[in-house]
Each structure stands twice: as structure tokens, then as C-alpha cells.
Motif scaffolding. Structure first.
Motif, PDB file in Angstrom:
ATOM      1  N   GLY A 264       0.787  -1.227   0.000  1.00 19.74           N
ATOM      2  CA  GLY A 264       0.000   0.000   0.000  1.00 19.74           C
ATOM      3  C   GLY A 264       0.815   1.272   0.000  1.00 19.74           C
ATOM      4  N   ALA A 265       2.120   1.161  -0.221  1.00 22.17           N
ATOM      5  CA  ALA A 265       2.969   2.352  -0.194  1.00 22.17           C
ATOM      6  C   ALA A 265       2.606   3.327  -1.308  1.00 22.17           C
ATOM      7  N   PHE A 266       2.110   2.825  -2.410  1.00 23.38           N
ATOM      8  CA  PHE A 266       1.696   3.671  -3.524  1.00 23.38           C
ATOM      9  C   PHE A 266       0.679   2.885  -4.347  1.00 23.38           C
ATOM     10  N   GLU A 306      26.699   4.374   3.793  1.00 21.62           N
ATOM     11  CA  GLU A 306      27.445   4.775   4.983  1.00 21.62           C
ATOM     12  C   GLU A 306      26.974   4.065   6.245  1.00 21.62           C
ATOM     13  N   GLU A 307      25.659   3.840   6.387  1.00 21.04           N
ATOM     14  CA  GLU A 307      25.126   3.291   7.627  1.00 21.04           C
ATOM     15  C   GLU A 307      24.635   1.854   7.500  1.00 21.04           C
ATOM     16  N   ARG A 308      24.582   1.331   6.283  1.00 18.62           N
ATOM     17  CA  ARG A 308      24.046  -0.007   6.035  1.00 18.62           C
ATOM     18  C   ARG A 308      22.584  -0.117   6.440  1.00 18.62           C
ATOM     19  N   ARG A 309      21.892   1.011   6.471  1.00 16.23           N
ATOM     20  CA  ARG A 309      20.476   1.036   6.832  1.00 16.23           C
ATOM     21  C   ARG A 309      19.712   1.926   5.858  1.00 16.23           C
ATOM     22  N   PHE A 310      18.428   1.617   5.679  1.00 19.69           N
ATOM     23  CA  PHE A 310      17.587   2.431   4.807  1.00 19.69           C
ATOM     24  C   PHE A 310      16.122   2.139   5.128  1.00 19.69           C
ATOM     25  N   PHE A 311      15.248   3.049   4.712  1.00 16.84           N
ATOM     26  CA  PHE A 311      13.813   2.879   4.909  1.00 16.84           C
ATOM     27  C   PHE A 311      13.181   2.424   3.597  1.00 16.84           C
ATOM     28  N   PRO A 312      12.494   1.303   3.593  1.00 22.49           N
ATOM     29  CA  PRO A 312      11.706   0.956   2.407  1.00 22.49           C
ATOM     30  C   PRO A 312      10.620   2.007   2.189  1.00 22.49           C
ATOM     31  N   LEU A 313      10.191   2.145   0.959  1.00 22.04           N
ATOM     32  CA  LEU A 313       9.181   3.139   0.620  1.00 22.04           C
ATOM     33  C   LEU A 313       7.893   2.868   1.406  1.00 22.04           C
ATOM     34  N   GLY A 314       7.428   3.909   2.123  1.00 21.44           N
ATOM     35  CA  GLY A 314       6.193   3.793   2.890  1.00 21.44           C
ATOM     36  C   GLY A 314       6.354   3.162   4.250  1.00 21.44           C
ATOM     37  N   SER A 315       7.584   2.864   4.675  1.00 20.23           N
ATOM     38  CA  SER A 315       7.802   2.194   5.953  1.00 20.23           C
ATOM     39  C   SER A 315       8.490   3.135   6.940  1.00 20.23           C
ATOM     40  N   ASP A 316       8.168   2.988   8.242  1.00 14.80           N
ATOM     41  CA  ASP A 316       8.875   3.735   9.279  1.00 14.80           C
ATOM     42  C   ASP A 316       9.842   2.833  10.037  1.00 14.80           C
ATOM     43  N   ARG A 317      10.089   1.665   9.468  1.00 18.53           N
ATOM     44  CA  ARG A 317      11.008   0.710  10.085  1.00 18.53           C
ATOM     45  C   ARG A 317      12.220   0.520   9.179  1.00 18.53           C
TER      46      ARG A 317
END
Length: 533
Positions: A264-266, A306-317
């Protein structure tokens, strides 16, 4: 999982029940209270005496550590103090061993065996042929009666000098690595050779991003995959090779493809998607044409690098992914930074190791070995050997290395050309007829590409055309252009020799021009009446 030599002296101490009161390094390795050895690969000499000792050690380990699976490996060593022989034998052992670093942790026991064997273990581990740590066991202190038989263990490091024969073997292996990166082609281009040598060093020693710059078809994607395969062979990487052409990514689709999305992100996102960065976890991500990414995607990519982290589209995790990055582009990224089309901080992050890959036009000396490489690949893939006739090969090479050959598609276009001829070759032979058909096919393709095509191809015989230097071709093209604008042969001569004719008492410009054209087998009437005129 541990690997080590049988201690022909230390493991032999004690007889009968008395042996349980003695420190035996191989048995003691499996008695460590804070170290469980699930499998021990025990190497011993082939003779009956050592084989009997190895079997007794295996049986004793079964009593004190029933969880340990002891596997015996007989190795033939004529001289265990010969560096070259020992290194070669251990190198062959490690090369043939099926390491599984995802599920197993490896130790190399260097307490037993000769000092030569210990040095070779270290060199193989340092070079990552062994994806392992070194472990040394030793007797316990006198007052420590509880550990009298088991002893103690230590993870160690060594600082050893290199030896000439071993170094020469490393040099041979390095040359094999370079040939692997160059796809087995013995390139004759000095600049490309220097680049590949640096790429080899960086690939083995660094986890930093690389940037490959070159025109479409120059081999960026192929080289990126070879770098991945090299690092995987050295046990420096375990995950997948994930490739994406950023020029095909737009809008939400770009974000979703790279970073994934939640349901449901888009509009149209009916199911969650992990994304390519997540798929590359533990492996390598190749972003071809990275200069085509939008600024939003660039910002998220920088964070992920740089951080090895990212947010998937539409996610706050946040998601995590530890990947190695190789980027490719045909653009001037520094110029795009100036234009505001590429983030300066991202460019700085991926510009640590930048390597230029010349196109085929810049590596014409490598056309011949590439032709041979493509024929060999055709034979491997289709099981059918194809060769050129002598005259056909000479004809094709003369054209392929001439200034007439544009090779706009670079090595990809050359590969397609050779593949076409190999496919059509009857009885596995490419003859002059096939070559002529292919040259005409290439000329038509290049003629339809744009206005670069000159009338020389339709005026001159093929033999004359392929023998022209670039200087002669450009000069002749200019002369023909003047001739077709002039009213007559004399008018063309006056225009062409307007300066030099001033120093002549009786200038004959027409004759001078006629003789110049005759050098190339051309006549005035053919030049001005040709349909291209």
C-alpha cells in the motif's frame, strides 16, 4: 571446524593409560572447555607409522569429545621442510576443500607440523585462501593440574617474511587473477593493463565502493561481475551479485526497486517488496548508469552506503543490508555535480576508487585477441568450433582496426559481429564471402546511425579504403567536399591551392588536383557525378 597436522612427536607421547596424563596438542585442542570442535580435518603422512598414530588420536578424541568428527587426510610430502612443496600441497588442499563460511567457523591449528608448515598455514590464511583464524595450543602452567592434559589455546597473529619461491608462486597467481579480470584476454593496451592491475589490488584489499567510467558496451558490467567472482573465490563475500541499470528506474518505481516498499505504499503496491539493496545483503550491488538516479534516490543510497540502513518506501522501520558497491557510468559525474544533477557527497563517497574503461575505439590493438576470445566463447557455449580462413581473417581485421570501423557499440557490437559470422559459418569456417556480408551489414548499420558516414565508402575500393590512414581519409574527404561545390576542375583547383599557386609562374591547378585524385584511383567525373554528390 579445525584443520591441522598430526604432531608426529608431541601427539606420540605416553603409552597405554599413561598417555592421558600427558599434553597432546591435537587431543588437547578438542578438550578446551570453551571451544567445541565439531569437525577436525587431521592431515598426516602416508606411511603406516603415522597412519596408526592418526587412528589412535582419532579414537582418543572420540572418548574425550564425542561431538567431534575426526577426518583423516593422508598427504604425501617428500620433504616437510621444503617451502615450495609444502605450500603447494597445502594450497591444493585448500583449493579443493568445500568451505561453507555461512554455516561454519574455521580454525587452523598451527602448533603441530614443521615451522615451514606453520608459515605456509599463515600465508594461506593471510591471502584468504583459507577463510579461517589461526589457533595455537600449549601446555598449561605447572600449577594448573586440572588442565595438565588439555592445555590452553590462544588465537594468534604472526609476522613472517616472504620467501622467493613462495613469492614467485604468488606472482603467478596474481597474473592468473589479472587474466581472469580481463576475461582471459591478453590486452595490449597499456592504460587498460594499469587499470586492471590497480583494480585487482583494490578488489582484494578494500571493501570501499568502486566507480567504473566508460562508454556503453565498454565492459563495465562484465568487469563488475568478474570482481565479484574474484572476491567470492577469496571468501571475502558470500551473497549474491545484484545488477540494476539505473537508467531504467523512474519515480516510485526507482525507490521501490532499490529500497523495497511496504504493502500500500503507492498505487499498485499490492504486496510488499524487499528491493535490490536488501537482495544484495552479504553480496555485491552493481548500479550501472548511477548518474541517472534522481536526487531523492541518491540521498537514500548515500545513507545505505554509509550506515548499512535504509527505509523501504512507505515504511517507518529501517532495514539493514551489508553490501559492497560498484557503480558504473558513461557520464561526467563531476560535471553533473556542478549542474546540480548529482549529489556532491554521494560523488565523494563513490569516487575513492575510480577506473576509466576505454571503448573499443581506444583499444584497437585489442580487437584481434577479442575476436579470438569471442570465437572461444562461442565454442564453449554451443560446442562448435569455428575458425576464420586466412584471407577472411586478414580482411576482417583490416576493416575492424581501420578508421572506417566506428564500433559505436564497443565490445558488445564486436561480440555480436563475430557471433553472427560464427553462426552462419558452414563446416566451422568463416570465409571471405561471410566476411564481406558482415562488413556490408556493419556499414549499413553505421550509415543509419547518423551523418558521420562519408562518401569515401562508396567511391573507393575496399582494399584502398582499409589502407587509408586517418590523416589521408580526413584530407581526401575535405578535397571531395570542395570538388562537389566547385563549378569545374579548374575552379576546384583554384580554391584548394589558393595560397601555394601564388608562388608559381604558371600554376596548373587542374592538373595538380587531377594527380592528387589519381593517387586514390579517383577521376574528376566520378567524384562530381556520383549519386552522393
Amino acid at each position: 571446524m579445525a584443520i591441522g597436522f598430526l604432531g608426529t612427536t608431541l601427539d606420540r607421547v605416553g603409552k597405554g593409560a599413561e598417555r592421558w596424563n600427558k599434553w597432546r596438542p591435537t587431543v588437547g585442542l578438542c578438550q578446551q572447555p570453551d571451544l567445541l570442535v565439531h569437525r577436525l580435518e587431521l592431515i598426516h603422512c602416508e606411511d603406516a607409522r603415522d597412519r596408526g598414530l592418526a587412528e589412535r588420536i582419532r579414537d582418543d578424541i572420540a572418548q574425550v569429545s564425542p561431538e567431534t568428527d575426526v577426518r583423516l587426510h593422508a598427504m604425501q610430502l617428500r620433504d616437510p621442510w621444503d617451502f615450495e612443496e609444502v605450500y603447494g600441497a597445502l594450497h591444493d588442499f585448500t583449493s579443493g576443500y568445500a568451505f561453507d563460511t555461512e554455516y561454519e567457523d574455521y580454525l587452523v591449528h598451527i602448533t603441530t607440523g614443521t615451522h615451514v608448515a606453520q608459515i605456509c598455514w599463515f600465508l594461506l590464511t593471510e591471502a584468504r585462501y583459507l577463510p579461517a583464524r589461526l589457533i595455537q595450543t600449549s601446555p598449561a602452567r605447572r600449577l594448573d593440574t586440572e588442565r595438565k592434559a588439555s592445555g590452553i589455546h590462544t588465537l594468534i597473529d604472526l609476522d613472517l617474511s616472504r620467501y622467493d619461491r613462495i613469492a614467485s608462486r604468488f606472482r603467478r597467481e596474481r597474473q592468473e587473477t589479472l587474466a581472469f579480470l580481463k576475461s582471459g584476454i591478453a590486452t595490449r593496451n597499456a592504460a587498460f593493463n594499469r587499470s586492471v592491475e590497480q583494480i585487482e589490488r583494490v578488489a582484494i584489499r578494500s571493501r570501499a565502493p568502486m566507480l567504473l567510467v566508460g562508454p556503453t558496451g565498454a565492459g563495465k558490467s562484465f568487469l563488475a561481475r568478474r570482481i565479484y567472482e574474484l572476491k567470492r573465490a577469496r571468501h571475502q563475500i558470500q551473497g549474491r551479485f545484484v545488477e540494476v541499470n539505473c537508467a531504467t528506474l523512474r519515480g516510485d518505481g526507482a525507490m521501490s526497486a532499490l529500497f523495497g516498499h511496504v504493502k500500500g505504499a503507492f498505487t499498485g503496491a499490492q504486496n510488499a517488496r524487499d528491493g535490490l539493496l536488501r537482495a544484495a545483503d552479504g553480496g555485491m550491488l552493481f548500479l550501472d548508469e548511477i548518474g541517472e538516479l534522481g536526487l531523492d534516490e541518491q540521498a537514500m543510497l548515500l545513507k545505505a552506503i554509509e550506515e548499512r540502513r535504509f527505509f523501504p518506501l512507505g515504511s517507518d522501520r529501517e532495514m539493514e543490508s551489508d553490501f559492497l558497491l560498484i557503480a558504473g557510468t558513461h557520464r561526467d559525474l563531476r560535471g553533473r555535480v556542478t549542474e546540480g544533477l548529482f549529489r556532491e557527497d554521494l560523488f565523494a563517497r563513490i569516487n575513492l576508487w575510480t577506473f576509466e574503461l576505454p571503448g573499443l575505439a581506444g583499444r584497437r590493438e585489442d580487437i584481434e585477441p577479442n575476436i579470438d576470445f569471442e570465437l572461444e566463447r562461442h565454442a564453449r557455449e554451443l560446442g562448435r568450433q569455428v575458425r576464420f580462413n586466412v584471407e577472411a581473417r586478414r580482411r576482417y581485421l583490416a576493416f575492424a582496426t581501420s578508421s572506417e570501423a566506428r564500433w559505436a557499440g564497443n565490445f558488445r557490437e564486436l561480440s555480436a559481429s563475430v557471433t553472427r559470422m560464427a553462426t552462419l559459418a558452414d563446416s566451422g569456417r568463416i570465409d571471405e564471402t561471410l566476411v564481406e556480408e558482415e562488413l556490408q551489414r556493419l556499414r549499413r548499420a553505421w550509415q543509419s546511425d547518423g551523418p558521420d558516414v562519408t562518401p569515401l565508402r562508396t567511391l573507393l575500393d575496399d582494399e584502398v579504403m582499409v589502407g587509408l590512414d586517418l590523416f589521408d581519409r580526413l584530407q581526401l574527404e575535405s578535397v571531395i567536399g570542395v570538388c562537389r561545390e566547385a563549378r569545374s576542375l579548374s575552379d576546384a583547383g583554384r580554391r584548394l591551392f589558393a595560397v601555394s599557386r601564388q608562388g608559381k609562374a604558371n600554376p596548373n591547378d587542374a592538373d595538380r588536383l587531377r594527380k592528387y585524385l589519381a593517387r586514390f584511383g579517383l577521376e574528376w567525373s566520378a567524384v562530381v557525378s556520383h549519386p552522393d554528390g
